[in-house]
Each structure stands twice: as C-alpha cells, then as structure tokens.
Design a protein around this motif. Structure first.
Motif, PDB file in Angstrom:
ATOM      1  N   SER A  77       6.186   8.438   7.758  1.00 23.51           N
ATOM      2  CA  SER A  77       4.803   8.781   7.431  1.00 23.51           C
ATOM      3  C   SER A  77       3.922   8.332   8.586  1.00 23.51           C
ATOM      4  O   SER A  77       4.342   7.569   9.464  1.00 23.51           O
ATOM      5  CB  SER A  77       4.358   8.112   6.124  1.00 23.51           C
ATOM      6  OG  SER A  77       5.166   8.503   5.031  1.00 23.51           O
ATOM      7  N   ASN A  78       2.669   8.790   8.577  1.00 20.53           N
ATOM      8  CA  ASN A  78       1.753   8.567   9.693  1.00 20.53           C
ATOM      9  C   ASN A  78       0.431   8.040   9.157  1.00 20.53           C
ATOM     10  O   ASN A  78      -0.082   8.546   8.153  1.00 20.53           O
ATOM     11  CB  ASN A  78       1.532   9.895  10.429  1.00 20.53           C
ATOM     12  CG  ASN A  78       0.901   9.711  11.796  1.00 20.53           C
ATOM     13  OD1 ASN A  78       1.383   8.930  12.600  1.00 20.53           O
ATOM     14  ND2 ASN A  78      -0.186  10.435  12.067  1.00 20.53           N
ATOM     15  N   ALA A  79      -0.129   6.998   9.784  1.00 21.91           N
ATOM     16  CA  ALA A  79      -1.384   6.415   9.300  1.00 21.91           C
ATOM     17  C   ALA A  79      -2.190   5.844  10.456  1.00 21.91           C
ATOM     18  O   ALA A  79      -1.683   5.639  11.568  1.00 21.91           O
ATOM     19  CB  ALA A  79      -1.106   5.328   8.260  1.00 21.91           C
ATOM     20  N   ARG A  80      -3.452   5.577  10.167  1.00 21.40           N
ATOM     21  CA  ARG A  80      -4.350   4.902  11.101  1.00 21.40           C
ATOM     22  C   ARG A  80      -4.448   3.454  10.670  1.00 21.40           C
ATOM     23  O   ARG A  80      -4.887   3.141   9.549  1.00 21.40           O
ATOM     24  CB  ARG A  80      -5.733   5.569  11.068  1.00 21.40           C
ATOM     25  CG  ARG A  80      -6.743   4.990  12.055  1.00 21.40           C
ATOM     26  CD  ARG A  80      -6.470   5.472  13.456  1.00 21.40           C
ATOM     27  NE  ARG A  80      -7.539   5.046  14.392  1.00 21.40           N
ATOM     28  CZ  ARG A  80      -7.427   5.136  15.705  1.00 21.40           C
ATOM     29  NH1 ARG A  80      -6.324   5.652  16.248  1.00 21.40           N
ATOM     30  NH2 ARG A  80      -8.399   4.750  16.488  1.00 21.40           N
ATOM     31  N   TRP A  81      -4.011   2.546  11.535  1.00 18.76           N
ATOM     32  CA  TRP A  81      -3.926   1.128  11.209  1.00 18.76           C
ATOM     33  C   TRP A  81      -5.028   0.353  11.925  1.00 18.76           C
ATOM     34  O   TRP A  81      -5.341   0.640  13.090  1.00 18.76           O
ATOM     35  CB  TRP A  81      -2.567   0.565  11.621  1.00 18.76           C
ATOM     36  CG  TRP A  81      -1.403   1.369  11.128  1.00 18.76           C
ATOM     37  CD1 TRP A  81      -0.805   2.415  11.766  1.00 18.76           C
ATOM     38  CD2 TRP A  81      -0.714   1.215   9.887  1.00 18.76           C
ATOM     39  NE1 TRP A  81       0.227   2.917  11.007  1.00 18.76           N
ATOM     40  CE2 TRP A  81       0.302   2.199   9.836  1.00 18.76           C
ATOM     41  CE3 TRP A  81      -0.852   0.341   8.802  1.00 18.76           C
ATOM     42  CZ2 TRP A  81       1.170   2.328   8.760  1.00 18.76           C
ATOM     43  CZ3 TRP A  81       0.016   0.469   7.731  1.00 18.76           C
ATOM     44  CH2 TRP A  81       1.010   1.444   7.714  1.00 18.76           C
ATOM     45  N   GLU A  88      -8.274  -1.393   2.799  1.00 18.70           N
ATOM     46  CA  GLU A  88      -7.413  -2.574   2.876  1.00 18.70           C
ATOM     47  C   GLU A  88      -5.981  -2.154   2.544  1.00 18.70           C
ATOM     48  O   GLU A  88      -5.744  -1.186   1.814  1.00 18.70           O
ATOM     49  CB  GLU A  88      -7.902  -3.673   1.931  1.00 18.70           C
ATOM     50  CG  GLU A  88      -7.733  -3.399   0.466  1.00 18.70           C
ATOM     51  CD  GLU A  88      -8.167  -4.559  -0.409  1.00 18.70           C
ATOM     52  OE1 GLU A  88      -7.725  -4.572  -1.583  1.00 18.70           O
ATOM     53  OE2 GLU A  88      -8.938  -5.440   0.042  1.00 18.70           O
ATOM     54  N   LEU A  89      -5.032  -2.872   3.121  1.00 18.65           N
ATOM     55  CA  LEU A  89      -3.625  -2.543   2.900  1.00 18.65           C
ATOM     56  C   LEU A  89      -3.305  -2.484   1.414  1.00 18.65           C
ATOM     57  O   LEU A  89      -3.654  -3.401   0.669  1.00 18.65           O
ATOM     58  CB  LEU A  89      -2.715  -3.594   3.539  1.00 18.65           C
ATOM     59  CG  LEU A  89      -2.509  -3.574   5.042  1.00 18.65           C
ATOM     60  CD1 LEU A  89      -1.680  -4.795   5.446  1.00 18.65           C
ATOM     61  CD2 LEU A  89      -1.809  -2.312   5.490  1.00 18.65           C
ATOM     62  N   ASP A 100       1.970  -2.308  -1.766  1.00 19.82           N
ATOM     63  CA  ASP A 100       3.277  -1.815  -1.343  1.00 19.82           C
ATOM     64  C   ASP A 100       3.432  -1.811   0.172  1.00 19.82           C
ATOM     65  O   ASP A 100       4.554  -1.739   0.675  1.00 19.82           O
ATOM     66  CB  ASP A 100       3.512  -0.396  -1.871  1.00 19.82           C
ATOM     67  CG  ASP A 100       4.399  -0.360  -3.105  1.00 19.82           C
ATOM     68  OD1 ASP A 100       5.299  -1.214  -3.211  1.00 19.82           O
ATOM     69  OD2 ASP A 100       4.196   0.515  -3.961  1.00 19.82           O
ATOM     70  N   HIS A 101       2.344  -1.867   0.894  1.00 16.81           N
ATOM     71  CA  HIS A 101       2.398  -1.758   2.346  1.00 16.81           C
ATOM     72  C   HIS A 101       1.988  -3.036   3.052  1.00 16.81           C
ATOM     73  O   HIS A 101       1.670  -3.018   4.241  1.00 16.81           O
ATOM     74  CB  HIS A 101       1.569  -0.562   2.812  1.00 16.81           C
ATOM     75  CG  HIS A 101       2.093   0.737   2.282  1.00 16.81           C
ATOM     76  ND1 HIS A 101       3.270   1.296   2.734  1.00 16.81           N
ATOM     77  CD2 HIS A 101       1.650   1.550   1.295  1.00 16.81           C
ATOM     78  CE1 HIS A 101       3.508   2.422   2.071  1.00 16.81           C
ATOM     79  NE2 HIS A 101       2.552   2.584   1.180  1.00 16.81           N
ATOM     80  N   GLY A 102       2.007  -4.171   2.300  1.00 14.99           N
ATOM     81  CA  GLY A 102       1.906  -5.457   2.971  1.00 14.99           C
ATOM     82  C   GLY A 102       0.669  -6.274   2.730  1.00 14.99           C
ATOM     83  O   GLY A 102       0.459  -7.261   3.428  1.00 14.99           O
ATOM     84  N   PHE A 103      -0.178  -5.904   1.763  1.00 17.51           N
ATOM     85  CA  PHE A 103      -1.404  -6.660   1.534  1.00 17.51           C
ATOM     86  C   PHE A 103      -1.111  -8.151   1.385  1.00 17.51           C
ATOM     87  O   PHE A 103      -0.179  -8.541   0.675  1.00 17.51           O
ATOM     88  CB  PHE A 103      -2.102  -6.165   0.257  1.00 17.51           C
ATOM     89  CG  PHE A 103      -3.357  -6.916  -0.069  1.00 17.51           C
ATOM     90  CD1 PHE A 103      -4.544  -6.606   0.561  1.00 17.51           C
ATOM     91  CD2 PHE A 103      -3.338  -7.956  -0.996  1.00 17.51           C
ATOM     92  CE1 PHE A 103      -5.713  -7.317   0.267  1.00 17.51           C
ATOM     93  CE2 PHE A 103      -4.495  -8.666  -1.296  1.00 17.51           C
ATOM     94  CZ  PHE A 103      -5.684  -8.341  -0.657  1.00 17.51           C
ATOM     95  N   TRP A 109       3.563  -8.352   4.204  1.00 11.57           N
ATOM     96  CA  TRP A 109       3.190  -9.615   3.543  1.00 11.57           C
ATOM     97  C   TRP A 109       3.469 -10.790   4.478  1.00 11.57           C
ATOM     98  O   TRP A 109       4.111 -11.786   4.118  1.00 11.57           O
ATOM     99  CB  TRP A 109       3.944  -9.782   2.219  1.00 11.57           C
ATOM    100  CG  TRP A 109       3.912  -8.541   1.394  1.00 11.57           C
ATOM    101  CD1 TRP A 109       2.836  -8.007   0.738  1.00 11.57           C
ATOM    102  CD2 TRP A 109       5.010  -7.647   1.145  1.00 11.57           C
ATOM    103  NE1 TRP A 109       3.197  -6.846   0.103  1.00 11.57           N
ATOM    104  CE2 TRP A 109       4.527  -6.588   0.332  1.00 11.57           C
ATOM    105  CE3 TRP A 109       6.350  -7.611   1.522  1.00 11.57           C
ATOM    106  CZ2 TRP A 109       5.332  -5.553  -0.098  1.00 11.57           C
ATOM    107  CZ3 TRP A 109       7.157  -6.576   1.103  1.00 11.57           C
ATOM    108  CH2 TRP A 109       6.649  -5.553   0.304  1.00 11.57           C
ATOM    109  N   LEU A 110       2.967 -10.688   5.676  1.00  9.75           N
ATOM    110  CA  LEU A 110       3.333 -11.611   6.747  1.00  9.75           C
ATOM    111  C   LEU A 110       2.921 -13.042   6.425  1.00  9.75           C
ATOM    112  O   LEU A 110       1.763 -13.312   6.085  1.00  9.75           O
ATOM    113  CB  LEU A 110       2.681 -11.146   8.054  1.00  9.75           C
ATOM    114  CG  LEU A 110       3.113 -11.866   9.325  1.00  9.75           C
ATOM    115  CD1 LEU A 110       4.603 -11.687   9.562  1.00  9.75           C
ATOM    116  CD2 LEU A 110       2.328 -11.328  10.516  1.00  9.75           C
TER     117      LEU A 110
END
Length: 555
Positions: free
Chosen positions: A299-303, A365-366, A369-372, A389-390
């Motif tokens: 998938s493709n996103a703007r981070w 915001e994240l 599922d994608h690391g919030f 989830w660093l």
C-alpha cells in the motif's frame, strides 16, 4: 503390565518408537536414555503436505541392562498380544497416560521436549529445529501446555499443523488431571477493521484490500492499507508514552510524543510492501504453509514525522559512525519477547534516505493497526523493518538479535529445505526487488469484446523509479507499454508506487486473454517470467510476472 498397553499393530512407526521410549523411561526413571537416529526425516508430497514422519532408532539405557534385543522382544510381545485382541480394539489404539507433573518432570530429567494439547501428550524434540517460528519460541511451551501460546499465535489452528502434531503423539493425560484453563483472548482489545479487507489470519490480524480497490487511490486510505501484525496490537496511552533512545557512552534519551513533535517535521510519500506479497502464487506451486497473501500486501501513504537522523544526532551519534540501528516495539508475546528489527546505520543517517519516526499517516495520527503513537518509516525496504509501536532504539555493531531479523524474512535457493536451511548464510532482506501486479480486471472475469482497461501498480525497492510497465494480452508473446501515473519522484528517492493502466480493444471472436504485466526500474531490473526459479521455503520475494486469465463472451 505389558498386555494392558496399546494395540501394537494400530500404531505408526513413530508412535511405536515414542511409546517404547516413554515406557522404558517410566520403567527405568533413573537411567539416562540416549537415542541414535538411523533414519529421521520429513518428506513432503508435491502439493506441500506432510507425509507420515519416519523414525527408526536404537535405545541404549546406561546401567539398566535393557538392550536392543529387549526392545525387539518387547515389540514382538505386543504384536502377539494384538492377534488375540478383537478387530474393534485393534482399530482404536490406546496410549499410555501421564500426569502434567510427569510431563514437566520428563522434560527436565530426560532432555526431551514434551508438550500437551487438549488431553494428548506429544514429544516434539525432533521437530523443534524445523519450527518455522524458531527454536526459542517453541521451547517456551516445553513441559507444559500449547494452548496459551496457540491463543497468541492463532495461525497454528490449521489442519496441516494439527496433522503434523499428531505424528508426535506419545500419550494421553490422565483422566484425573483437571482440564487446562482456557486462556484469555490476548487479541480481545484489537481495534475494529474495515469489512472490505480480505483476512488471511484473524489472530494476529493480517489482511489486504481486494484487488479492485488497490488501484482506486494513489494514496491508500488508512482503513484499506494492508495490515501485517505479528502479535496483539498494544493499546498505548499517548500521554505516558516514551521513546527510549540509547546513545553512546551509556547516554539515554527518553522522549515523549510532544518531544518528538518539537523536531522539524518532514513528510514522505512511500509504499510499504510485505516480503510475502503474492505468496499465494508460490503456495500454489509448492505449499510454504505460511500466510497466503494475494497481491494486496502493498500500500502507499503519505507519512509525517521527525527524521530518525535528527533524533540519533541529538542522542550523540555522528554521521560517520557505523553499525546497525535496532528497533523494538511494544507488541510482545507472553514471555515478554517483543517484535524487533534493524537497518544499517548509514541508511538511518543518510539525509536522502528519508527515514522517519512517523506519527502521521495521510494527514492523520497513526491508526492503532499501523503503529500508534509512533513507528519507524524506512522508505524503499521491506515492510518488516518498519517497526510499529516503537519503544526503543539502540545502535549496535550487530544486527538486531530478534527472531524476525535472524530467522525470518530472508531469501533462499529453491533447493533449500527445512532440513538443510542455514539462516546464518543468508542476509536479512532490506531493499526489495522490482514488482508489479494487475489489479483490474479480476482473474477469470468474463468480459465483452470492445474496449478494455487493464490497471495495476508497480514499485521497486531502494528508491529506484519505475520507468516502464509492459503488458501482454497473449501470455507474453507480444507487448504494449502502459501509461504510468503518480507524483514526480526524485532520482534515488522514488519511494512511492506508480499506478498504471492500459486501454486496449478486444476484437470480436476473441475467446480468452492471458494478461501479463512486468515492470522495469531505473537500474533496468526486470521481473522474472515464472515463479519456479524463485520459489523458497519462506515464500518471500515473489516478483514473477503477474498473470490474469480472462474469458471473452461471445457477441
């Protein structure tokens, strides 16, 4: 005592051997038992399913006086006893019974790995080296029950896994043993997901958008972005969240989310792709018994977020330092083992590498599922290194010791098997190869003669831009060049995918189309034409030509 034991003719070779071993060790508990395997291996049928495991061995009991002649006589006695039994009892083999205490004691005293599942007892010693999840993971259950761990790694609840496990059965739990408490569901707090996602596993949750939605948007909507989780999704309080960054000479930074937002914010458009994307095609050739991703594990996103480089420099690191940057997440299993991965230090510190500590995804915001609330975003490399989830960052001379860095996400020759694999000889996947796939029309669709639009995506790792996508309607005999769409990307920093489409006319009288696509990047890397030469036991790095067969309706 012997005649009350199981029907010998009803047991497999492995079950007979394991049963004898169990009986000898119960009869002579003080004698250490060594087994020499003359012949032990797994064989696989052409579809990848397990055949019956064969094990032939010799038991030597030091100081107990029980030699091979006794073992063979023991077997003969059971065969004679079986002839006197009724056919009904012969077709319903029994196993010796054990208490949970005996299972645990057996493991500690005899250096064998016994586990329980339900009311059955299994000796999995000869399987642990071949466990796809690694030896350390399976040993967590040694001497105890599998249920708490299978609740966490629910992908074990599949027919082929249960079939493999049954081949190692050596006994049953005593009827007096209380049932194992049902573990609580560690996934009960997972977030809701979009119903359009096609689910590969529920626990942990792994899902992809349907093909026809993949190329609808250049930036994949957050709710349709593919989900790749290895463990339960942690629920993190952003107010108390801290990122710990280990610096040189023992210095440590502890950064809140607000601290991280004080660094200059950068934005990067980047695609993430799982190493197992399109594994279903490999599984159809020879089953890897791993997640059967279709074409949607990309998938493709703007981070948006702080540069990792800026944070490392504040921690005290310099541009010319060396090593690996190791990441640990907050997602963990019951033993406390967390997900981890690493990237080369030079990638992390490269200004043009665009590595982010991302707290935004497509302007929001994240999602959980994608690391919030924070994840690593490493453009151009395999998704597995983009830790979510660093929790912690360290710099080490060596790569991350994590299982997912050392024993997973590596590529091997098609000739390597689980019996011959040596993970130390293969580098961890970082950059990904050139890739493309057809998203529309769907396979086996019936179309009408006339105008047809073929759509898809293309991407290459390492920042290499896609320069061309070739499309064939006749299985690769002739080719046409598709039209590419997407944002302009800088040389060496082409992190985002490119969508493509081709408009063609299907003549009347055509009965079928064999549509094929292949992409070419700025290094003139092209996709291989078939899956066979790149098949591997982990089912990763499938970038063969993507093929879709279409039927054409009569006028």
């Amino acid at each position: 005592m012997l005649l009350s034991r199981p029907t010998w003719s009803g047991l497999s070779t492995l079950q007979r051997t394991c049963w004898l071993r169990a009986m000898v060790q119960r009869t002579f508990p003080v004698a250490p038992l060594a087994w020499t395997r003359f012949h032990s291996h797994n064989t696989w049928n052409e579809a990848g399913g397990p055949r019956r495991r064969r094990l032939v061995g010799v038991a030597v009991v030091a100081g107990a006086g029980l030699g091979i002649g006794t073992i063979l006589a023991y077997g003969d006695l059971h065969q004679k006893a079986a002839k006197a039994e009724t056919p009904e009892s012969a077709s319903d083999p029994q196993f010796p019974t054990f208490t949970r205490q005996e299972v645990a004691r057996h493991h500690s005293e005899a250096s064998r790995v016994w586990v329980t599942y339900g009311s059955d007892v299994f000796d999995i010693t000869d399987f642990i080296e071949q466990h796809p999840g690694g030896k350390s993971k399976i040993l967590l259950a040694a001497g105890g029950a599998l249920e708490p761990f299978w609740a966490l790694y629910a992908m074990h609840n599949q027919e082929h896994v249960l079939e493999i496990l049954q081949g190692f059965k050596v006994g049953q739990l005593s009827p007096e043993e209380p049932p194992q408490p049902t573990p609580g569901d560690p996934y009960a707090d997972d977030p809701p997901r979009h119903p359009a996602l096609q689910t590969n596993t529920l626990k942990p949750f792994n899902a992809e958008p349907p093909p026809e939605l993949i190329s609808e948007n250049y930036l994949t909507p957050n709710q349709l972005f593919f989900k790749r989780n290895h463990l339960p999704v942690p629920n993190v309080d952003p107010a108390t969240y801290r990122l710990h960054v280990g610096g040189p000479r023992g210095r440590t930074l502890s950064l809140s989310l607000q601290d991280l937002k004080k660094f200059p914010k950068h934005e990067v458009t980047a695609a993430l792709q799982c190493a197992g994307n399109r594994r279903a095609e490999m599984n159809s050739l020879k089953n890897t018994n791993r997640l059967g991703w279709n074409i949607g594990a990309i998938s493709n996103a703007r981070w948006g977020g702080a540069r990792l480089r800026d944070v490392l420099m504040q921690a005290g690191y310099k541009q010319d330092d060396e090593g690996h940057v190791c990441f640990e997440g907050l997602d963990k299993d019951q033993s406390g083992t967390v997900y981890g991965a690493s990237i080369p230090f030079k990638k992390a510190m490269c200004l043009e590498g665009d590595v982010l500590l991302a707290y935004e995804m497509n302007g929001e915001e994240l999602p959980r599922d994608h690391g919030f609330p924070l994840r690593v975003l490493v453009p151009g490399i395999v998704g597995a290194r983009n830790v979510k989830w660093l929790a912690r960052i360290t710099v080490s001379p060596e790569e991350s010791p994590s299982h997912w860095q050392q024993k997973d996400y590596k590529g091997f020759s098609p000739g390597v098997t689980w019996d011959t694999v040596d993970f130390s000889k293969a580098p961890a996947i970082q950059d990904m190869p050139v890739q493309s796939a057809i998203t529309e029309p769907s396979p086996q669709t019936t179309i009408s003669p006339g105008e047809l639009t073929v759509k898809g995506y293309a991407w290459s790792g390492g920042g290499r831009r896609i320069i061309r996508v070739d499309v064939s309607l006749d299985g690769g005999k002739s080719w046409r060049e598709a039209e590419l769409t997407g944002e302009r990307q800088l040389p060496g920093r082409a992190w985002a995918w490119q969508l493509w489409q081709l408009n063609v006319s299907v003549p009347a009288g055509t009965r079928e189309l064999n549509v094929v696509c292949k992409a070419v990047d700025t290094s003139y890397n092209e996709q291989p034409d078939t899956v066979g030469p790149i098949w591997n036991i982990l089912g990763v790095l499938n970038n063969a030509w993507h093929r879709v067969h279409l039927l054409v309706a009569e006028d």
